[in-house]
Enzyme design. Structure first.
Site, short mmCIF file in Angstrom:
data_model
loop_
_atom_site.label_atom_id
_atom_site.label_comp_id
_atom_site.label_asym_id
_atom_site.label_seq_id
_atom_site.Cartn_x
_atom_site.Cartn_y
_atom_site.Cartn_z
N LYS A 15 5.35 -25.98 -6.97
CA LYS A 15 6.79 -26.29 -7.11
C LYS A 15 7.61 -25.03 -7.41
O LYS A 15 8.62 -24.76 -6.78
CB LYS A 15 7.04 -27.33 -8.22
CG LYS A 15 6.36 -28.66 -8.00
CD LYS A 15 6.69 -29.65 -9.11
CE LYS A 15 6.22 -29.25 -10.49
NZ LYS A 15 4.75 -29.14 -10.66
N ARG A 90 11.08 -36.34 -14.21
CA ARG A 90 9.64 -36.54 -14.29
C ARG A 90 9.29 -37.96 -14.74
O ARG A 90 8.11 -38.29 -14.83
CB ARG A 90 9.10 -35.57 -15.35
CG ARG A 90 8.09 -34.59 -14.86
CD ARG A 90 7.93 -33.58 -15.97
NE ARG A 90 6.75 -32.81 -15.88
CZ ARG A 90 6.73 -31.53 -15.48
NH1 ARG A 90 7.80 -30.94 -15.06
NH2 ARG A 90 5.61 -30.87 -15.51
N ARG A 129 -3.55 -18.42 -12.15
CA ARG A 129 -2.11 -18.13 -12.10
C ARG A 129 -1.71 -17.05 -13.11
O ARG A 129 -2.16 -17.05 -14.26
CB ARG A 129 -1.30 -19.39 -12.40
CG ARG A 129 0.20 -19.05 -12.55
CD ARG A 129 1.08 -20.24 -12.53
NE ARG A 129 0.78 -21.19 -13.58
CZ ARG A 129 1.37 -22.38 -13.66
NH1 ARG A 129 2.25 -22.75 -12.77
NH2 ARG A 129 1.06 -23.20 -14.65
N ARG A 162 -0.13 -18.62 -18.81
CA ARG A 162 0.54 -19.61 -19.65
C ARG A 162 -0.44 -20.28 -20.61
O ARG A 162 -1.57 -20.57 -20.24
CB ARG A 162 1.22 -20.67 -18.75
CG ARG A 162 2.60 -20.25 -18.33
CD ARG A 162 3.23 -21.13 -17.29
NE ARG A 162 3.08 -22.57 -17.48
CZ ARG A 162 3.56 -23.47 -16.63
NH1 ARG A 162 4.26 -23.09 -15.57
NH2 ARG A 162 3.38 -24.76 -16.85
N ARG A 173 -2.38 -32.45 -18.52
CA ARG A 173 -1.13 -32.41 -17.74
C ARG A 173 -1.27 -33.21 -16.45
O ARG A 173 -0.35 -33.92 -16.05
CB ARG A 173 -0.74 -30.96 -17.44
CG ARG A 173 -0.12 -30.26 -18.65
CD ARG A 173 -0.17 -28.74 -18.51
NE ARG A 173 0.52 -28.28 -17.33
CZ ARG A 173 0.28 -27.11 -16.73
NH1 ARG A 173 -0.67 -26.31 -17.21
NH2 ARG A 173 0.97 -26.75 -15.69
P1 AP5 Z 1 3.18 -22.85 -9.13
O1 AP5 Z 1 4.23 -22.60 -8.10
O2 AP5 Z 1 3.27 -22.14 -10.42
O3 AP5 Z 1 2.96 -24.42 -9.34
P2 AP5 Z 1 3.87 -25.49 -10.11
O4 AP5 Z 1 3.84 -26.73 -9.29
O5 AP5 Z 1 5.18 -24.91 -10.44
O6 AP5 Z 1 2.97 -25.71 -11.38
P3 AP5 Z 1 3.39 -25.85 -12.93
O7 AP5 Z 1 2.11 -25.66 -13.70
O8 AP5 Z 1 4.53 -24.96 -13.27
O9 AP5 Z 1 3.85 -27.34 -12.96
P4 AP5 Z 1 4.07 -28.22 -14.20
O10 AP5 Z 1 4.87 -29.30 -13.63
O11 AP5 Z 1 2.80 -28.64 -14.87
O12 AP5 Z 1 4.73 -27.24 -15.28
P5 AP5 Z 1 6.22 -27.08 -15.81
O13 AP5 Z 1 6.43 -25.67 -16.14
O14 AP5 Z 1 7.15 -27.76 -14.90
O15 AP5 Z 1 1.77 -22.48 -8.42
C1 AP5 Z 1 0.55 -22.57 -9.13
C2 AP5 Z 1 -0.40 -21.45 -8.67
O16 AP5 Z 1 -0.79 -21.70 -7.32
C3 AP5 Z 1 0.20 -20.04 -8.67
O17 AP5 Z 1 -0.77 -19.13 -9.07
C4 AP5 Z 1 0.63 -19.81 -7.20
O18 AP5 Z 1 0.60 -18.44 -6.86
C5 AP5 Z 1 -0.43 -20.60 -6.46
N1 AP5 Z 1 0.04 -21.22 -5.21
C6 AP5 Z 1 1.24 -21.84 -5.01
N2 AP5 Z 1 1.30 -22.35 -3.75
C7 AP5 Z 1 0.12 -22.03 -3.16
C8 AP5 Z 1 -0.41 -22.30 -1.85
N3 AP5 Z 1 0.28 -22.97 -0.91
N4 AP5 Z 1 -1.65 -21.85 -1.58
C9 AP5 Z 1 -2.37 -21.17 -2.52
N5 AP5 Z 1 -1.92 -20.88 -3.77
C10 AP5 Z 1 -0.68 -21.32 -4.08
O19 AP5 Z 1 6.17 -27.93 -17.16
C11 AP5 Z 1 5.42 -27.46 -18.25
C12 AP5 Z 1 5.55 -28.42 -19.43
O20 AP5 Z 1 6.94 -28.51 -19.82
C13 AP5 Z 1 5.15 -29.88 -19.16
O21 AP5 Z 1 3.76 -30.05 -19.33
C14 AP5 Z 1 5.98 -30.62 -20.22
O22 AP5 Z 1 5.38 -30.49 -21.49
C15 AP5 Z 1 7.28 -29.84 -20.23
N6 AP5 Z 1 8.25 -30.38 -19.26
C16 AP5 Z 1 8.72 -29.76 -18.15
N7 AP5 Z 1 9.60 -30.55 -17.50
C17 AP5 Z 1 9.68 -31.71 -18.22
C18 AP5 Z 1 10.40 -32.91 -18.04
N8 AP5 Z 1 11.21 -33.10 -16.98
N9 AP5 Z 1 10.26 -33.90 -18.96
C19 AP5 Z 1 9.46 -33.72 -20.04
N10 AP5 Z 1 8.72 -32.60 -20.26
C20 AP5 Z 1 8.83 -31.61 -19.35
MG MG Z 2 6.22 -24.45 -12.25
#
Ligand code: AP5
Ligand code: MG
Length: 218
Positions: A15, A90, A129, A162, A173
């Site tokens: 994402k 979410r 990552r 992270r 998660r």
């Molecule tokens: P990356 O692009 O970083 O993936 P991502 O989908 O952004 O993964 P996240 O871990 O950030 O998602 P998340 O939803 O768990 O975390 P968030 O920060 O939103 O890519 C991942 C890896 O793959 C990278 O190394 C990249 O290079 C590689 N890659 C990408 N595409 C690729 C491809 N096509 N092929 C190969 N490799 C590839 O949330 C974190 C925490 O915040 C949550 O757990 C929660 O506690 C809180 N939070 C956030 N939003 C909310 C909400 N709306 N409500 C409540 N709590 C929330």
């Molecule tokens: Mg992300």
């Protein structure tokens, strides 16, 4: 009318990677709820201290504080033409709150790409990552390595892993996504907004498919 794109998908599916690229190509602001929380944690704000207690366990931060944070962010001038939302909404409650918010900006959610990849791929991606401290640019030691180890290609800042990418937190998660975020897929499908995107493809191909979805559905 402003354009709002909601990216849905499990942890590690890409994402953030794709939202950065879509933001560059469309000029729309990239709003990542996770990045906003991490910024608050870095600055040790009250919101950051609260969010950390949930994030470190892999649980969701409560809806009320998350909704208030996004509402505040979407009201800033760089979102006048719309935004790419990464990680919000979410839960169904967050989706309803978003609809209400967007009415005040005379907008609506245009399209909801759901990026899909199997669990073993998510786990493998998250274990490799590396994220940049300065602006959250994203790398992967196997699939998207930086040119110089531990340094961001774009701004030269330090890369870090992270806290919530530890294997037990990643497992939690993914579980939380299955329980609390999958109901959103039905919600947006019923509203005719959902477009499925194959997240197993190369990063460039995923971007191409997303741009195509934006063109046909915006
Ligand atoms: P990356 O692009 O970083 O993936 P991502 O989908 O952004 O993964 P996240 O871990 O950030 O998602 P998340 O939803 O768990 O975390 P968030 O920060 O939103 O890519 C991942 C890896 O793959 C990278 O190394 C990249 O290079 C590689 N890659 C990408 N595409 C690729 C491809 N096509 N092929 C190969 N490799 C590839 O949330 C974190 C925490 O915040 C949550 O757990 C929660 O506690 C809180 N939070 C956030 N939003 C909310 C909400 N709306 N409500 C409540 N709590 C929330
Ligand atoms: Mg992300």
């Amino acid at each position: 009318m402003p354009t709002y794109i909601v990216l849905i998908g499990p942890p590690g599916v890409g994402k953030g990677t794709q939202a950065n690229r879509l933001s560059e190509r469309t000029g729309l602001a990239h709003i990542s709820s996770g990045d906003l929380f991490r910024e608050n944690i870095k600055n040790q704000t009250d919101l950051g201290k609260l969010a950390q207690t949930y994030m470190s366990k892999g649980d969701l931060v409560p809806d009320d504080v998350t909704i208030a944070m996004i509402k505040d962010r979407l009201a800033r001038p760089d979102c006048e033409t719309g935004a790419i939302l990464d990680g919000f909404p979410r839960t169904p409650a967050q989706a309803t709150a978003l609809e209400e918010m967007l009415q005040t900006f005379h907008g609506r959610v245009n399209v909801v790409p759901q990026i899909i990849a199997p669990r073993d791929e998510l786990i493998s991606r998250l274990s490799g990552r590396w994220t940049c401290r300065e602006s959250g640019h994203i790398f992967n030691e196997k699939t998207n390595p930086p040119k110089i180890a531990s340094r961001c290609d774009l701004d030269g800042s330090e890369l870090y892993q992270r806290d919530d990418d530890k294997s037990e937190t990643v497992t939690r998660r993914i579980e939380v996504y299955m329980e609390q975020t999958t109901p959103l897929i039905k919600y947006y499908r019923d509203h005719g907004k959902l477009v499925e995107i194959n997240g197993l493809q190369a990063i460039d191909q995923v971007t191409q498919d997303l741009m195509e979805a934006l063109k046909t559905r915006s």
